[in-house]
Write an enzyme that holds these catalytic residues in place. Sequence first.
Site, PDB file in Angstrom:
ATOM      1  CD1 TRP A  34      -7.929  -1.221 -13.930  1.00  0.00           C
ATOM      2  CD2 TRP A  34      -9.321  -0.994 -12.199  1.00  0.00           C
ATOM      3  NE1 TRP A  34      -8.935  -2.133 -14.080  1.00  0.00           N
ATOM      4  CE2 TRP A  34      -9.809  -2.020 -13.037  1.00  0.00           C
ATOM      5  CE3 TRP A  34     -10.057  -0.671 -11.055  1.00  0.00           C
ATOM      6  CZ2 TRP A  34     -10.977  -2.728 -12.761  1.00  0.00           C
ATOM      7  CZ3 TRP A  34     -11.215  -1.368 -10.787  1.00  0.00           C
ATOM      8  CH2 TRP A  34     -11.666  -2.386 -11.626  1.00  0.00           C
ATOM      9  CD  GLU A  43      -5.340 -13.010 -17.333  1.00  0.00           C
ATOM     10  OE1 GLU A  43      -5.621 -12.047 -16.626  1.00  0.00           O
ATOM     11  OE2 GLU A  43      -4.694 -13.984 -16.902  1.00  0.00           O
ATOM     12  CG  ASN A  85      -4.519   2.148  -5.008  1.00  0.00           C
ATOM     13  OD1 ASN A  85      -5.458   1.754  -5.687  1.00  0.00           O
ATOM     14  ND2 ASN A  85      -3.658   1.321  -4.430  1.00  0.00           N
ATOM     15  N   GLY A  86      -7.616   3.212  -4.301  1.00  0.00           N
ATOM     16  CA  GLY A  86      -8.606   2.639  -3.385  1.00  0.00           C
ATOM     17  C   GLY A  86      -9.969   3.268  -3.609  1.00  0.00           C
ATOM     18  CD  GLU A 131      -3.665 -19.905 -14.602  1.00  0.00           C
ATOM     19  OE1 GLU A 131      -4.712 -19.680 -13.970  1.00  0.00           O
ATOM     20  OE2 GLU A 131      -2.761 -19.062 -14.749  1.00  0.00           O
ATOM     21  NE  ARG A 133      -0.272  -0.382  -7.712  1.00  0.00           N
ATOM     22  CZ  ARG A 133      -0.343  -1.316  -6.769  1.00  0.00           C
ATOM     23  NH1 ARG A 133       0.537  -2.297  -6.769  1.00  0.00           N
ATOM     24  NH2 ARG A 133      -1.264  -1.275  -5.851  1.00  0.00           N
ATOM     25  CE  LYS A 145       0.822  -9.283 -11.614  1.00  0.00           C
ATOM     26  NZ  LYS A 145       0.582 -10.552 -12.313  1.00  0.00           N
ATOM     27  CB  CYS A 177      -4.493   3.517  -8.645  1.00  0.00           C
ATOM     28  SG  CYS A 177      -6.171   3.757  -9.225  1.00  0.00           S
ATOM     29  CE  LYS A 189      -2.695 -16.271 -17.185  1.00  0.00           C
ATOM     30  NZ  LYS A 189      -2.698 -16.735 -15.818  1.00  0.00           N
ATOM     31  CG  HIS A 210     -22.522 -34.975 -17.435  1.00  0.00           C
ATOM     32  ND1 HIS A 210     -23.489 -35.919 -17.191  1.00  0.00           N
ATOM     33  CD2 HIS A 210     -21.332 -35.569 -17.168  1.00  0.00           C
ATOM     34  CE1 HIS A 210     -22.916 -37.030 -16.747  1.00  0.00           C
ATOM     35  NE2 HIS A 210     -21.601 -36.838 -16.733  1.00  0.00           N
TER      36      HIS A 210
HETATM   37  O1  M6R Z   1      -2.623 -10.772  -6.569  1.00  0.00           O
HETATM   38  P1  M6R Z   1      -3.537 -11.975  -6.529  1.00  0.00           P
HETATM   39  O2  M6R Z   1      -2.801 -13.258  -6.701  1.00  0.00           O
HETATM   40  O3  M6R Z   1      -4.419 -12.000  -5.319  1.00  0.00           O
HETATM   41  O4  M6R Z   1      -4.484 -11.795  -7.791  1.00  0.00           O
HETATM   42  C1  M6R Z   1      -5.540 -12.682  -8.018  1.00  0.00           C
HETATM   43  C2  M6R Z   1      -6.086 -12.539  -9.416  1.00  0.00           C
HETATM   44  O5  M6R Z   1      -6.548 -11.236  -9.618  1.00  0.00           O
HETATM   45  C3  M6R Z   1      -5.031 -12.861 -10.494  1.00  0.00           C
HETATM   46  O6  M6R Z   1      -4.552 -14.161 -10.361  1.00  0.00           O
HETATM   47  C4  M6R Z   1      -5.654 -12.699 -11.890  1.00  0.00           C
HETATM   48  O7  M6R Z   1      -6.631 -13.665 -12.097  1.00  0.00           O
HETATM   49  C5  M6R Z   1      -4.569 -12.790 -12.967  1.00  0.00           C
HETATM   50  N1  M6R Z   1      -4.738 -11.737 -13.913  1.00  0.00           N
HETATM   51  C6  M6R Z   1      -4.613 -14.050 -13.738  1.00  0.00           C
HETATM   52  O8  M6R Z   1      -3.654 -14.102 -14.737  1.00  0.00           O
END
Ligand code: M6R
Length: 620
Positions: free
Chosen positions: A78, A496, A104-105, A489, A27, A615, A2, A493, A512
């Site tokens: 969010w 998402e 927010n929260g 990673e 956000r 984010k 948010c 990517k 395995h």
């Molecule tokens: O703000 P942070 O680095 O703590 O966030 C951690 C994850 O939420 C963040 O890396 C998320 O996995 C990203 N969307 C990956 O691209």
Amino acid sequence: MCGIVGYVGHRPALDVVLGGLRRMEYRGYDSAGVAVLDGAGALTVERKAGRLANLEGRLDEVGREHFGGTAGMGHTRWATHGAPIDRNSHPHRDASERVAVVHNGIIENFAALRAELEADGVEMASDTDTETAAHLVARAYTEGDTKGDFTASVAAVCRRLEGAFTLVVTHADHPDTIVAARRSSPLVVGVGEGEHFVASDVAAFIEHTREAVELGQDQLVVITREGYDVLDFHGDAAQAKPFTVDWDLSAAEKGGHEYFMLKEIEEQPEALANTLRGHFESGRIILDEQRISDQDLRDVDKVFVVACGSAYHSGLVAKYAIEHWTRLPVEVELASEFRYRDPVLDRDTLVVAVSQSGETADTLEAVRHAREQKARVLAVCNTNGAQIPRESDAVLYTHAGPEIGVASTKAFLAQIAANYLVGLALAQARGTKYPDEVAREYAELEAMPAAVQKVLSTVEQVRDLGRRIADSKAILFLGRHVGFPVALEGALKLKELAYMHAEGFAAGELKHGPIALIEDGLPVVVVMPSPKGRAVLHSKLVSNISEIQARGARTIVIAEEGDETVRPFADELIEVPAVPTLLQPLVSTVPLQVLAAEIARARGYDVDKPRNLAKSVTVE
Ligand code: M6R
């Protein structure tokens, strides 16, 4: 999660608030809303489910002239409590529609508060936890000790709330005042001339001022055109920390790029250089705010890295370097699992909490758990003054600049570099590396921005490949050693951004189980180690590639320039510059970021705003 912005000043509030929301939409994309106070006692609210563009369309329909006034607030959501529909969108109002709240929260005791209000005859208009705060403020303002006192009413309500929250509250009786409060959720104040702002993130007001104030835990701020007052939840004056934002508006804008993520991929050399800058002086590694002494570092007998998502992957990369350089055992753990399994910690354990935002709830809880167990906590964070560094014993900031795209790119590379600095600081303090060795490792790190720049100049081939494989059902990623977290990673990517099934595997695990997934034409990305660095791993991976190729996989191989042995096994070969083994993730991750972004674009998805994601993840 948010995004919140509030404004009191001399400009049309609607324009300022919408400008702030545009920079904070990252956000949360579930809904957006605004409230404007017109000075004559009217509080006008509009809100709409979906992207900010929907709200802007709605404002055009109803006529923006109805939102005149120089005080107001806005929200991008969010969703946590209640579906992402119009009536659950913020701002929420009390029954008299004099009080409006954005939040927010999560208000954890909202069910009890809601039941109490309903027993009093209040009819709820939404399914949110937030709405309870609006009714409670209205009630506090009309009765008891706080009657007629807007600030005291908000403070009284904050004292009753459990959980994490940033609240921004307006009252139609106080058209020149906004009251905002925070607990375990971000809130910064922007200090302008004849105008003040509150926001989740400085990006919301950087266009107007770079002077900011970081609020502490359980603090409340009252902003007016003339100034701001910081109080605690009992109404007593409190101290907050002023700072000047060290980046400008252009850093928070796309600068001609189609998406923030594409800009952020290109900013990676600079992000790395800025993260390393100033950390090696007079022959020694220096961390930012090192409130852990050299003696404490010498006493460390175990390291944990706790983090989520990409930050967790940066920790997996760091494990190889820190163990190699310090001979300390390093465990890397998902922050969401860490505190629930009773890890063995004591005052000689160093917990490195890695987070771009510094507000990820799981990581924050892991930090708290570690500190309760007397472990020392060092935060690696990209956001100045965020909650995680504040609650840690020490902090090392990554200076990647604002990362707006939901998918982490430049922050991830900066985290790897920062984690390596932590490893070198440990090796230096413990004497497991001689000073000249530390200097050599640091010099190799310093050469990385140029190496990453070189990768960036060759990514057109990756884009073309992305378009050609965009219709695939799934893509697998394989790696060994530091290439394994890179594979994880790359898969993250792709999931998402392109909503495509993607998995990363340690190549040695292939036989395995995962090899059963290989079928004709399935793209498999293989992250090769250097043939010179780890020759034994290189030859094992060559065997793995030939095994999957024999079963029909379409092999996409990321390999060091001039690695001819791998060429016959690569249906597509992507070359990256030769760099030392431990630094390879810094170059081999970049093509995977570009690949995921290009596949997402080819599939017609919004690269910056992937579905269901926000984010920063401020709820567990
Ligand atoms: O703000 P942070 O680095 O703590 O966030 C951690 C994850 O939420 C963040 O890396 C998320 O996995 C990203 N969307 C990956 O691209």
